[in-house]
Structure formats: C-alpha cells, structure tokens
Write a protein that holds these residues in place. Structure first.
Motif, PDB file in Angstrom:
ATOM      1  N   ARG A   3       0.834  -1.202   0.000  1.00 44.31           N
ATOM      2  CA  ARG A   3       0.000   0.000   0.000  1.00 44.31           C
ATOM      3  C   ARG A   3       0.866   1.249   0.000  1.00 44.31           C
ATOM      4  NH1 ARG A   3      -1.457  -2.160   5.161  1.00 44.31           N
ATOM      5  NH2 ARG A   3      -3.572  -2.505   4.411  1.00 44.31           N
ATOM      6  N   LEU A   5       0.875   5.150   1.545  1.00 42.12           N
ATOM      7  CA  LEU A   5       0.287   6.033   2.532  1.00 42.12           C
ATOM      8  C   LEU A   5       0.644   7.474   2.182  1.00 42.12           C
ATOM      9  CD1 LEU A   5       1.251   4.085   5.809  1.00 42.12           C
ATOM     10  CD2 LEU A   5      -0.823   3.830   4.411  1.00 42.12           C
ATOM     11  N   ASP A   7       0.472  10.931   3.738  1.00 40.06           N
ATOM     12  CA  ASP A   7       0.279  11.587   5.027  1.00 40.06           C
ATOM     13  C   ASP A   7       0.502  13.083   4.866  1.00 40.06           C
ATOM     14  OD1 ASP A   7      -0.030  11.978   7.778  1.00 40.06           O
ATOM     15  OD2 ASP A   7       2.119  11.728   8.145  1.00 40.06           O
ATOM     16  N   VAL A  18       4.605   0.797   1.646  1.00 37.02           N
ATOM     17  CA  VAL A  18       4.644  -0.244   2.675  1.00 37.02           C
ATOM     18  C   VAL A  18       4.367  -1.596   2.034  1.00 37.02           C
ATOM     19  CG1 VAL A  18       3.705  -1.008   4.885  1.00 37.02           C
ATOM     20  CG2 VAL A  18       3.775   1.440   4.344  1.00 37.02           C
ATOM     21  N   GLY A  21       3.763  -4.636   5.805  1.00 31.95           N
ATOM     22  CA  GLY A  21       4.101  -4.018   7.077  1.00 31.95           C
ATOM     23  C   GLY A  21       5.476  -3.388   7.148  1.00 31.95           C
ATOM     24  N   VAL A 217      -3.791   5.133   0.418  1.00 26.49           N
ATOM     25  CA  VAL A 217      -4.572   5.676   1.530  1.00 26.49           C
ATOM     26  C   VAL A 217      -4.170   7.128   1.761  1.00 26.49           C
ATOM     27  CG1 VAL A 217      -5.272   5.360   3.928  1.00 26.49           C
ATOM     28  CG2 VAL A 217      -4.532   3.381   2.580  1.00 26.49           C
ATOM     29  N   ASN A 219      -5.033  10.823   4.067  1.00 27.39           N
ATOM     30  CA  ASN A 219      -5.598  11.224   5.356  1.00 27.39           C
ATOM     31  C   ASN A 219      -6.313  12.568   5.321  1.00 27.39           C
ATOM     32  OD1 ASN A 219      -3.312  12.812   5.099  1.00 27.39           O
ATOM     33  ND2 ASN A 219      -2.816  12.767   7.280  1.00 27.39           N
ATOM     34  N   HIS A 244      -8.515   7.657   5.083  1.00 26.60           N
ATOM     35  CA  HIS A 244      -8.269   7.386   6.499  1.00 26.60           C
ATOM     36  C   HIS A 244      -8.944   8.487   7.311  1.00 26.60           C
ATOM     37  CE1 HIS A 244      -6.104   5.904  10.009  1.00 26.60           C
ATOM     38  NE2 HIS A 244      -5.744   7.153  10.280  1.00 26.60           N
ATOM     39  N   LEU A 250      -1.840   8.756  10.495  1.00 28.16           N
ATOM     40  CA  LEU A 250      -1.864   7.739   9.445  1.00 28.16           C
ATOM     41  C   LEU A 250      -0.740   6.719   9.593  1.00 28.16           C
ATOM     42  CD1 LEU A 250      -3.135   6.684   6.830  1.00 28.16           C
ATOM     43  CD2 LEU A 250      -1.704   8.306   5.567  1.00 28.16           C
ATOM     44  N   SER A 253      -1.249   4.424  12.549  1.00 25.71           N
ATOM     45  CA  SER A 253      -2.341   3.464  12.366  1.00 25.71           C
ATOM     46  C   SER A 253      -1.888   2.229  11.602  1.00 25.71           C
ATOM     47  CB  SER A 253      -3.512   4.124  11.629  1.00 25.71           C
ATOM     48  OG  SER A 253      -4.092   5.137  12.415  1.00 25.71           O
ATOM     49  N   TYR A 254      -0.911   2.407  10.720  1.00 21.64           N
ATOM     50  CA  TYR A 254      -0.401   1.280   9.938  1.00 21.64           C
ATOM     51  C   TYR A 254       0.946   0.782  10.484  1.00 21.64           C
ATOM     52  CZ  TYR A 254      -4.176   1.941   6.614  1.00 21.64           C
ATOM     53  OH  TYR A 254      -5.421   2.021   6.029  1.00 21.64           O
ATOM     54  N   TYR A 255       1.292   1.211  11.698  1.00 19.16           N
ATOM     55  CA  TYR A 255       2.466   0.702  12.432  1.00 19.16           C
ATOM     56  C   TYR A 255       3.790   0.920  11.697  1.00 19.16           C
ATOM     57  CZ  TYR A 255      -1.418  -1.574  14.808  1.00 19.16           C
ATOM     58  OH  TYR A 255      -2.617  -1.814  15.459  1.00 19.16           O
TER      59      TYR A 255
END
Length: 408
Positions: A3, A5, A7, A18, A21, A217, A219, A244, A250, A253-255
């Motif tokens: 994915r 992200l 932000d 990512v 993870g 994703v 935010n 999100h 953000l 939330s996805y660590y």
C-alpha cells in the motif's frame, strides 16, 4: 499487502510505500519548498568554463546551477560552446546538495504515467521489465504512430497492456505541455521557471501506484478527492483508493511511524544481532558491517558469511528507504573464501534489483570494500528533514568537559 500512505500535514507531505508491514520507501516534501528535479527553466549563462566544457547558469535560485555542455553537438558534430549572457532552455537533472547548485541538462523530457516523451529526439525505448516481444512491438507501433515528428519516447513499465486510446490521451497531454513551454520560452525574460514537475499525490499516482499496489490511503479529504479524480482519468480502479478518517495519525495506524523515525538512526540492528553503521557525507555514503552480539554456532567464517548476507539485504532496504544515492562504499567483514565473496555480490545484486532507481553493484576494491552507485533523483530524507547541528557543526562530536577549544 502493498500500500501507499499519503500523510498530508500543514506544512509537509510524507509518502510511504509499505510492503507487508515493512516501510520500504519514504518520500518527504515541504509544501513551501517543493523538489525541483524535473523543473524546466529558461536560464541565463553567467560563467563558462571551457576547460570543463561546462557553464554556470542562473535559473533564479540562490545558487547558480551547473550545466555540462560537452555533450551538445551541432550539425557538423562540433561542440556548441555557449557564451556568458546567452539564454538556455534547461531541465533540472539533479537537486541541490549542500553548497552545490543543481545539475542541468538540455535533453528535456516530460514523464507521464505510462511513458516519457522527449522533444528533439526520434528514438523509442521500452522498459526492460516488459519482456514479451509481441507486446513490445505492439507498444512500439502504437507510440510511433502517435508521436509527432521530432519527438522520442520511453515507455514505462506501467505502459504494458495499455490500449491505443490510453497512449493517445497521454501523448497528446504531454506534447501540449512541451509545445506550450517552447512558446513561453520565446518571450519570457530569463531566468524564469517554465514548468514544475508533479508533486504530492500526483507523484504518488504517477511514480508509485503500480498494478501490484493493493491500495493507496490518504488522510485528507482534499488528497482523497484528488486521488479519485486522477485514478478516474487514468482508468485505475478507484476501489483501491481509501480515505483514512478515524482521526489517528496515518503512519501510526499502519504501524510504520517507528520505522520512519528509525530511518534517521546511524546504527541499524540486524535480526541475528549484528549491525550496520551508516555515515552520509557530501562526497559519498559509507556503511560499516559488524557482527555485534552475534557469535555464531559453527565456525568464524560461517558467522561472518551469515552476517554479511543479512547486512546486504538490509543495506539495499536502507538505501531505498533513506534515498541514499551517488557513490556508496560498504565495508563488509573480510571473508577468506572466493565463493563466499561471489555469493555476497549475488545477494546484494538481487536485493537492489527491486529498487525503482537504478542501483549498480560495481564490485570489490583491492582493499576489500564493496562499491555501489545509485542514481540521484532527489535529496536524501536526512538532507530534506534535518539541518546541521549548530553546536557540533555536523561532525556529531563536541569537546569534552574541561577542554578549552579556544586554546587549540
């Protein structure tokens, strides 16, 4: 799952890629100071260095940019030497680093999602990752038919399987941009910015949102709306675009927030207990490999090999995550076996092969140091997101208590 992200904060945007993870790439942009790589300027030559076949060009920024004109040839094959005061249409190839200005080129290009067009060229190149010969020929035939005279193109990996209509739409858009810039350059007073490359969410879609990405994703409502619009225009499934909205940060939330912060650490631990030390200088990046707490179970050479192989994979990851580029020197732990050294080189080559920027493993020096080069596209996140410490001056050390630095 893979994915992207996006932000977005008040003054900056972070884009994280990512993979299951693991944060594999981090792009940072300040909203009041966007990257300039890809920008097109009409610049003014301020100083010519004949011995270097180069010139310094004023493009309207604090530092004059560097332009190597040695590759420019006229119709007779002679070098075209500029004169101070000449106007020149140029594109930023490498960003400013430290006290050095940006690097310019006269070979201007305009990247899209599926291909890059190059004015004043007639060649058509296709990404090596498109391997099917029939597909390569199909794409080449389409692009050759659609390109205007005196234009070349490089088809990107995302261009595989795309229809005639998709190529027609993108080529028309990019050619319109190119022709508009040429018209503006004819009457705009130098130095002046004529074109800014895309940034933020547009860059995320163009350069990162490939078919193997499961979702992107955002935010903020603004970025979410922009992503939906861009994906609709490019015939990308908008179901892969997520918003999100739960109010939590953000990256947290996805660590991956801790991973983003760790990208500034000088020391990186390996799973076995070994570690690598990363030192970034203006000239090159130096990486040292150590066994650390790992003592092995069989013999010394196998312990060394395991540490080096693990370090090779982690180094490839850190180069991409931190965007370390240029010349890279790695001091692996010395190995006696030639087979072990070849295995290490092969492991490193396989690890950097997944990098979207060209990374070349040059090989070992006579002193046993591994040499790599990674293409420069933008500044490292360390250069973008930090500044030199005013106390130590960037060396990372200060005088011990009781030492009078004024007496030295």
């Amino acid at each position: 799952m893979k994915r992207i992200l996006v932000d977005s904060q008040d003054f900056s945007t972070r884009i994280g890629i990512v993979d299951d993870g693991l944060l594999v790439e981090l792009v940072y942009e300040r909203k009041n100071s966007m990257p300039i790589v890809g920008n097109v300027y009409i610049g003014k030559v301020v100083n010519v260095l004949p011995g270097m076949q180069a010139a310094f060009v004023d493009i309207g920024r604090d530092k004059n940019a560097f332009w190597y004109y040695g590759g420019e040839r006229d119709e007779n094959g002679n070098v075209v030497k500029p004169k101070a005061g000449n106007d020149v249409l140029v594109q930023v190839e490498k960003a400013e680093v430290g006290k050095k200005g940006s690097v310019l080129t006269k070979k201007i290009s305009f990247p899209g999602k599926f291909l890059v067009i190059i004015p004043n060229d007639n060649k058509i190149g296709i990404s090596k990752k498109i391997t099917d010969s029939e597909e390569r020929q199909r794409i080449k035939d389409i692009v050759r038919k659609l390109l205007p005279e005196n234009y070349g193109a490089i088809v990107r990996t995302d261009g595989e399987g795309k229809s005639y209509d998709v190529y027609e739409k993108e080529i028309k858009r990019l050619v319109d941009i190119s022709e508009g810039i040429v018209k503006r350059a004819a009457f705009v007073k130098s130095p002046a910015l004529l074109y800014t490359d895309v940034n933020g969410v547009e860059k995320a879609v163009r350069d990162f949102f490939h078919d193997d990405i499961d979702e992107i994703v955002a935010n903020t409502q603004e970025d979410y709306g922009t992503l939906l619009k861009l994906c609709s225009e490019l015939n990308i499934d908008i179901g892969r675009v997520k918003y999100h909205s739960d109010g939590t940060p953000l990256f947290s939330s996805y660590y991956v927030e801790a991973q983003a912060r760790a990208a500034f650490n000088r020391q990186v631990w390996l799973k076995s207990g070994g570690f690598i030390i990363i030192e970034q200088t203006e000239a090159c990046v130096v990486i040292d490999v150590n066994t650390g707490k790992y003592t092995g179970k069989v013999d010394l050479q196998k312990t060394i090999l395991k540490t080096n192989l693990e370090a090779a994979v982690e180094i490839a990851h850190q180069l991409r995550l931190r965007n370390l580029n240029g010349m890279i020197i790695v001091d692996f732990i010395d190995m006696k076996s030639e087979d072990d050294r070849q295995l290490l080189i092969k492991t490193l080559e396989d690890a950097v092969a997944t990098d979207r920027l060209q990374t070349i493993v040059v090989g070992m020096t006579e002193l046993g140091l591994m040499q790599l080069t990674r293409k420069k596209k933008r500044q490292s996140i360390m250069q973008l997101m930090t500044k030199t410490c005013p106390t130590c001056g960037g060396v990372g050390r200060v005088f011990s208590p009781g030492v009078d630095e004024n007496s030295l």
